[in-house]
Scaffold this motif. Sequence first.
Motif, short mmCIF file in Angstrom:
data_model
loop_
_atom_site.label_atom_id
_atom_site.label_comp_id
_atom_site.label_asym_id
_atom_site.label_seq_id
_atom_site.Cartn_x
_atom_site.Cartn_y
_atom_site.Cartn_z
N LEU A 7 0.85 -1.19 0.00
CA LEU A 7 0.00 0.00 0.00
C LEU A 7 0.88 1.23 0.00
O LEU A 7 1.86 1.29 0.72
CB LEU A 7 -0.88 0.01 1.26
N VAL A 11 -1.14 6.81 1.49
CA VAL A 11 -2.49 6.42 1.86
C VAL A 11 -2.56 6.08 3.33
O VAL A 11 -3.45 6.51 4.04
CB VAL A 11 -2.96 5.22 1.00
N SER A 12 -1.56 5.33 3.81
CA SER A 12 -1.67 4.80 5.16
C SER A 12 -1.43 5.85 6.24
O SER A 12 -1.85 5.66 7.36
CB SER A 12 -0.71 3.63 5.34
N ARG A 14 -2.55 8.94 6.15
CA ARG A 14 -3.67 9.86 6.25
C ARG A 14 -4.59 9.49 7.40
O ARG A 14 -4.73 8.32 7.72
CB ARG A 14 -4.49 9.80 4.96
#
Lengths: 435, 253
Positions: A7, A11-12, A14
Amino acid sequence: MPGETQLPASVSVRPARRIGRGGRGAALAWGGAIAIALIAPHLFASGFGLSLLCRMAIAIVFALSFNMLLGQGGMLDFGHAVFFGLGGFATMHLLKLVDGGLALPVVLLPLAGALGGALAALPAGWLATRREGTSFAMITLGIAELAVALVVMIPQWFGGEEGVSGDRSGGVALFGFDFGSAVQIYYVLAAWALLAAALMWGVTRTPLGRLANAVRDNPLRVDFLGYDPARIRFLTFLLAGLFAGVAGGMQALNDEIMTVSNIGSAASGAVLLMTYIGGVGTFSGPVIGAVLVTLLQVALGTVTDAWQLYSGLIFVAMVLWAPGGISGIVQSHAPILRAGRGARLLGPYLALLPAVGLTLAGTVGLAELAYRLQAVRGGARAGRLFGLAVAPTDPWQWLLPLALFVLGAWLLSRLAPPARAAWQEAAAQAARGVS
Amino acid sequence: MSAPALSLRSLHKSFGATSILRDVSLDIPAGTRHAIIGPNGAGKSTLFHLVTGRLRLDRGSVWLAGDDITGQSPHAIFRRGLARSFQVTSLFPRLSVFENLRVAGMRAAGCGHAFWRRIDGFAALGARIEEMLALLDLGPRRDVAAGALAYAEQRALEIGLALVGGAHTILLDEPTAGMSRAETERAVALLRRLSAGRTLVMIEHDLSVVFDLADAITVLADGGVIASGPPASVRGDARVRAAYLGAAAEVLT
């Protein structure tokens, strides 16, 4: 292994974002859209205003169809105008048949656009959707070149340089409307825009729509859940081509002419610009982008000849600093405003304003000088800028905008980090407050 | 008893000159839980990739419930009833936890590629996902993007994606990797419960999990099967002990 995850880090880190489930908000948004479509022609009743609204309606459908690929399906199509243009030509030919006496209401003609767009997307999608990512984008670029070459090569169908033209008021009048007037064609286009947008929104809420999102995020995993990612890309591509064709059909009705320029790379670039500036992450993003960029093109076009320079600069700035587009900016602030923490951002954001103003003034000065330098060399007159006589060949005239730009950029580099930190803190607090 | 759920017949795989798997044969009876263990680099994940169509076999054949599935694509193999999870978490980062599970359950729910039916209209699918959310303890995280989950939550969701589709045979690649003791225990309980009536094959490094769950164990070392059978016999095998020299050998005793 811990941390061994594919990932993306962005993204992680946030804060946990809740993904809306539609419902009442969606009903409100659609009601608002219908209301705006009905009221707008009364607010902008001039010929100029109505033609602007018509262009917006077309751009909205085109940008939404583009975002079916880019935002929903993760496919960057460099030749989306091919389906727009071929849909437009199909509509144009049917319109000529109607002019020749075929008893078909002109209102229905964008259906020919849908058919033309989908038929063109069939071979193009069959080729392009076998691949993903960069390879897909490259194939669409090739298809776009191919389509333009074909259109030029077959003047019997595409009219060569002059294109194909017709008369939308030449058909049978429906209930006394012949769609010759600006306001009548506006309502036809607005109705088509609302219908096409509603259908595209509907597709996002179907199994195929959800699978397209899944293929965008992680095609490999989709393959191991019983679906062929290439097939999902292909079906999504067909639908995107179909709706681009509807937009092309609307364009044909509006302009009553289609030329090779409607198929070319500039048109494909314009829809990419609109969609990206509006934001690919939400359904409404491309709508916002289509409205703003259409407005910008017209507004800037009346103020400066260098408007393409500006739309290029805006695009680069958005990609660099606001990759989520305008709807992304709205989305990242909505939870903060809902949690009542918006006031804390006012200070840091207002502090940015003078710096932004200086940078913009410097940018405008440099852009105008650069554009007019070329114009002056071509023998044109430099004219005036902000009431001042412009002499782009004079190096001293470049000094002031350059100084403004450097000062503004330096201020921004100092003030942006605290503003960003304030936003991140407010977002984190808002997220904690909710959950 | 009918055909084995999964039957591997003399699998061979090389990458260039490097031989990864040599003559691997294995029968896994339907309804059993089977663990594959072995040192790093033994070829365990490659074996899963070969079985699920991710990689092509050099030689040999793979049979699922009596049918030859050799050379078929991953989605075709899934449709025949074989699901898998990944060692490296492989989710849909921008979709919510609920949507991740729903995508995984769509094939079994008969959604097809429909773009004329509302996804919310598949009520049985929605109910199944809510049930799975509860089992995975992810109910409160239902609407959070999968990319924003904590690591352990992502691992739980990874298992959930493999289990939710109703496949009769499930391959899990290190399902408990990186989980804490408590999380591992919850995962084991979940696997025990959801594998009832299905065939479970898992690669696992945590030997306590292996001996807790598995009906049979296969030990893979250096690209070949060095032992296969019920836990008790594998535990006493001299070659297994040799392959597991070091810290892990104590767990075997």
